[in-house]
Design a protein around this motif. Structure first.
Motif, PDB file in Angstrom:
ATOM      1  N   GLU A  50      32.158  -1.137  37.893  1.00 45.21           N
ATOM      2  CA  GLU A  50      31.784  -1.808  36.639  1.00 45.21           C
ATOM      3  C   GLU A  50      31.454  -0.820  35.527  1.00 45.21           C
ATOM      4  OE1 GLU A  50      28.660  -5.373  35.354  1.00 45.21           O
ATOM      5  OE2 GLU A  50      28.497  -4.386  37.307  1.00 45.21           O
ATOM      6  N   ASN A  51      31.968  -1.089  34.346  1.00 40.95           N
ATOM      7  CA  ASN A  51      31.632  -0.304  33.163  1.00 40.95           C
ATOM      8  C   ASN A  51      30.386  -0.909  32.526  1.00 40.95           C
ATOM      9  OD1 ASN A  51      31.447   1.122  30.811  1.00 40.95           O
ATOM     10  ND2 ASN A  51      33.540   0.736  30.122  1.00 40.95           N
ATOM     11  N   LEU A  52      29.288  -0.200  32.618  1.00 40.15           N
ATOM     12  CA  LEU A  52      28.010  -0.714  32.118  1.00 40.15           C
ATOM     13  C   LEU A  52      27.572  -0.042  30.822  1.00 40.15           C
ATOM     14  CD1 LEU A  52      26.439  -0.907  35.624  1.00 40.15           C
ATOM     15  CD2 LEU A  52      26.506  -2.861  34.063  1.00 40.15           C
ATOM     16  N   ASN A  53      28.512   0.578  30.143  1.00 42.07           N
ATOM     17  CA  ASN A  53      28.192   1.220  28.864  1.00 42.07           C
ATOM     18  C   ASN A  53      28.234   0.188  27.733  1.00 42.07           C
ATOM     19  OD1 ASN A  53      27.907   4.203  29.440  1.00 42.07           O
ATOM     20  ND2 ASN A  53      29.868   3.773  30.429  1.00 42.07           N
ATOM     21  N   TYR A  54      27.302  -0.745  27.758  1.00 41.38           N
ATOM     22  CA  TYR A  54      27.271  -1.819  26.779  1.00 41.38           C
ATOM     23  C   TYR A  54      26.474  -1.444  25.534  1.00 41.38           C
ATOM     24  CZ  TYR A  54      28.935  -4.988  30.464  1.00 41.38           C
ATOM     25  OH  TYR A  54      29.661  -5.613  31.443  1.00 41.38           O
ATOM     26  N   LYS A  55      26.952  -1.930  24.403  1.00 41.59           N
ATOM     27  CA  LYS A  55      26.187  -1.827  23.176  1.00 41.59           C
ATOM     28  C   LYS A  55      25.164  -2.968  23.153  1.00 41.59           C
ATOM     29  CE  LYS A  55      29.945   0.295  20.528  1.00 41.59           C
ATOM     30  NZ  LYS A  55      30.860   0.158  19.375  1.00 41.59           N
ATOM     31  N   PRO A  56      24.083  -2.818  22.375  1.00 40.62           N
ATOM     32  CA  PRO A  56      23.044  -3.858  22.339  1.00 40.62           C
ATOM     33  C   PRO A  56      23.586  -5.248  22.010  1.00 40.62           C
ATOM     34  CG  PRO A  56      22.262  -1.873  21.275  1.00 40.62           C
ATOM     35  CD  PRO A  56      23.700  -1.636  21.586  1.00 40.62           C
ATOM     36  N   ALA A 109      17.213  -5.334  23.686  1.00 38.21           N
ATOM     37  CA  ALA A 109      18.560  -4.913  24.079  1.00 38.21           C
ATOM     38  C   ALA A 109      18.820  -3.469  23.668  1.00 38.21           C
ATOM     39  CB  ALA A 109      19.601  -5.841  23.454  1.00 38.21           C
ATOM     40  N   GLN A 110      18.378  -3.110  22.479  1.00 35.02           N
ATOM     41  CA  GLN A 110      18.553  -1.744  21.986  1.00 35.02           C
ATOM     42  C   GLN A 110      17.816  -0.749  22.872  1.00 35.02           C
ATOM     43  OE1 GLN A 110      20.258  -0.222  19.291  1.00 35.02           O
ATOM     44  NE2 GLN A 110      19.527   1.620  20.351  1.00 35.02           N
ATOM     45  N   GLN A 111      16.593  -1.089  23.262  1.00 33.10           N
ATOM     46  CA  GLN A 111      15.796  -0.189  24.088  1.00 33.10           C
ATOM     47  C   GLN A 111      16.451   0.044  25.446  1.00 33.10           C
ATOM     48  OE1 GLN A 111      11.821  -1.584  24.856  1.00 33.10           O
ATOM     49  NE2 GLN A 111      11.125   0.366  25.661  1.00 33.10           N
ATOM     50  N   SER A 155      19.795   2.048  25.152  1.00 34.32           N
ATOM     51  CA  SER A 155      19.575   3.474  24.853  1.00 34.32           C
ATOM     52  C   SER A 155      19.267   4.286  26.103  1.00 34.32           C
ATOM     53  CB  SER A 155      18.429   3.630  23.848  1.00 34.32           C
ATOM     54  OG  SER A 155      17.187   3.277  24.438  1.00 34.32           O
ATOM     55  N   GLN A 156      18.863   3.599  27.182  1.00 34.09           N
ATOM     56  CA  GLN A 156      18.541   4.285  28.437  1.00 34.09           C
ATOM     57  C   GLN A 156      19.755   4.426  29.360  1.00 34.09           C
ATOM     58  OE1 GLN A 156      14.717   2.883  30.254  1.00 34.09           O
ATOM     59  NE2 GLN A 156      14.610   1.616  28.414  1.00 34.09           N
ATOM     60  N   GLY A 157      20.870   3.803  28.974  1.00 35.09           N
ATOM     61  CA  GLY A 157      22.112   4.005  29.706  1.00 35.09           C
ATOM     62  C   GLY A 157      22.423   2.966  30.779  1.00 35.09           C
ATOM     63  N   PRO A 158      23.559   3.151  31.452  1.00 34.68           N
ATOM     64  CA  PRO A 158      24.069   2.172  32.421  1.00 34.68           C
ATOM     65  C   PRO A 158      23.119   1.832  33.566  1.00 34.68           C
ATOM     66  CG  PRO A 158      25.795   3.720  31.828  1.00 34.68           C
ATOM     67  CD  PRO A 158      24.528   4.242  31.222  1.00 34.68           C
ATOM     68  N   GLN A 159      22.378   2.825  34.082  1.00 37.72           N
ATOM     69  CA  GLN A 159      21.480   2.529  35.197  1.00 37.72           C
ATOM     70  C   GLN A 159      20.398   1.548  34.783  1.00 37.72           C
ATOM     71  OE1 GLN A 159      20.210   5.627  37.895  1.00 37.72           O
ATOM     72  NE2 GLN A 159      21.679   7.081  37.047  1.00 37.72           N
ATOM     73  N   ALA A 160      19.817   1.762  33.612  1.00 36.72           N
ATOM     74  CA  ALA A 160      18.771   0.865  33.122  1.00 36.72           C
ATOM     75  C   ALA A 160      19.329  -0.530  32.860  1.00 36.72           C
ATOM     76  CB  ALA A 160      18.154   1.435  31.840  1.00 36.72           C
ATOM     77  N   ILE A 161      20.541  -0.583  32.327  1.00 36.41           N
ATOM     78  CA  ILE A 161      21.173  -1.880  32.056  1.00 36.41           C
ATOM     79  C   ILE A 161      21.382  -2.650  33.359  1.00 36.41           C
ATOM     80  CG2 ILE A 161      23.306  -2.993  31.288  1.00 36.41           C
ATOM     81  CD1 ILE A 161      23.500  -0.757  29.145  1.00 36.41           C
TER      82      ILE A 161
END
Length: 210
Positions: free
Chosen positions: A62-68, A85-87, A90-96
């Motif tokens: 899965e591509n988890l590089n999502y914009k807010p 969402a922005q916060q 900004s922490q990247g795919p793992q946080a998402i």
């Protein structure tokens, strides 16, 4: 000479694993053949669903590089505001992944959301699903083509309805009807494609065929 064994994918590698469309499609066809799935409607339906889930057989994780803004659109229940969402973004795919998958689908430990993110041609997601298919101890193996195809077939074999009812098959795979038009379009195309529908071997269709 023997081809080198692909390097294992690191659990902390946040880049999606990609393969060529032709190689990915061939792996799926081989997996259907190996599992003696011979019913043409079932084969076309499986390929239409798996192809949609994997970006035409090219994406194995899965591509988890999502914009807010995208997070708010796709996962609205997990973000109460654009700032939230922005916060997270900004922490990247793992946080998402840990935010949107944590605490559900069998994910109970910190980090499980990312550890059991979508992988394979069917985008297997959540520790419960990984455990169901016997790959919870080595989740990164699902990003390798053979296991990606095998888990996709095992998942699809759980469908017990009419393979020609694309709306019902989509509901089984997606939980809703996202991408229904694309899935239906490819299903019709694959029905008329003998490289998809024809196979030699025992004439045994999986449950629900045709």
């Amino acid at each position: 000479t023997t081809a080198p064994t692909p390097a294992p994918v690191s659990p902390t590698d946040t880049k999606p694993v990609k393969v060529g469309e032709s190689a990915g499609k061939s792996a799926m066809i081989k997996a259907m053949d190996d599992n003696k799935i011979t019913d043409p409607t079932a084969r076309a339906s499986i390929m239409a669903q798996v192809g949609h889930e994997s970006g035409n057989f090219t994406t194995l994780s899965e591509n988890l590089n999502y914009k807010p803004a995208t997070l708010l659109k796709i996962f609205p229940k997990y973000f109460r505001s654009p700032d939230e969402a922005q916060q997270t973004a900004s922490q990247g795919p793992q946080a998402i992944a840990n935010r949107v998958y944590g605490g559900r689908m069998g994910n109970t430990e910190p980090g499980d959301g990312f550890k059991y993110r979508g992988r394979g041609f069917i985008q297997l997601t959540g520790k419960a699903n990984y455990k169901k298919f016997g790959v919870d101890s080595d989740p990164d193996s699902v990003s390798q083509m053979g296991k990606a195809a095998d888990t996709a077939i095992q998942y699809m074999k759980g469908y017990k309805g009419d393979w020609g009812d694309i709306k019902a098959v989509t509901k089984f795979v997606n939980g809703g009807y996202i991408g229904l038009e694309d899935r239906a379009k490819h299903f019709q195309a694959y029905l008329n494609d003998p490289t998809i529908t024809k196979v030699s071997g025992a004439q045994t269709a999986i449950s629900g065929g045709g």
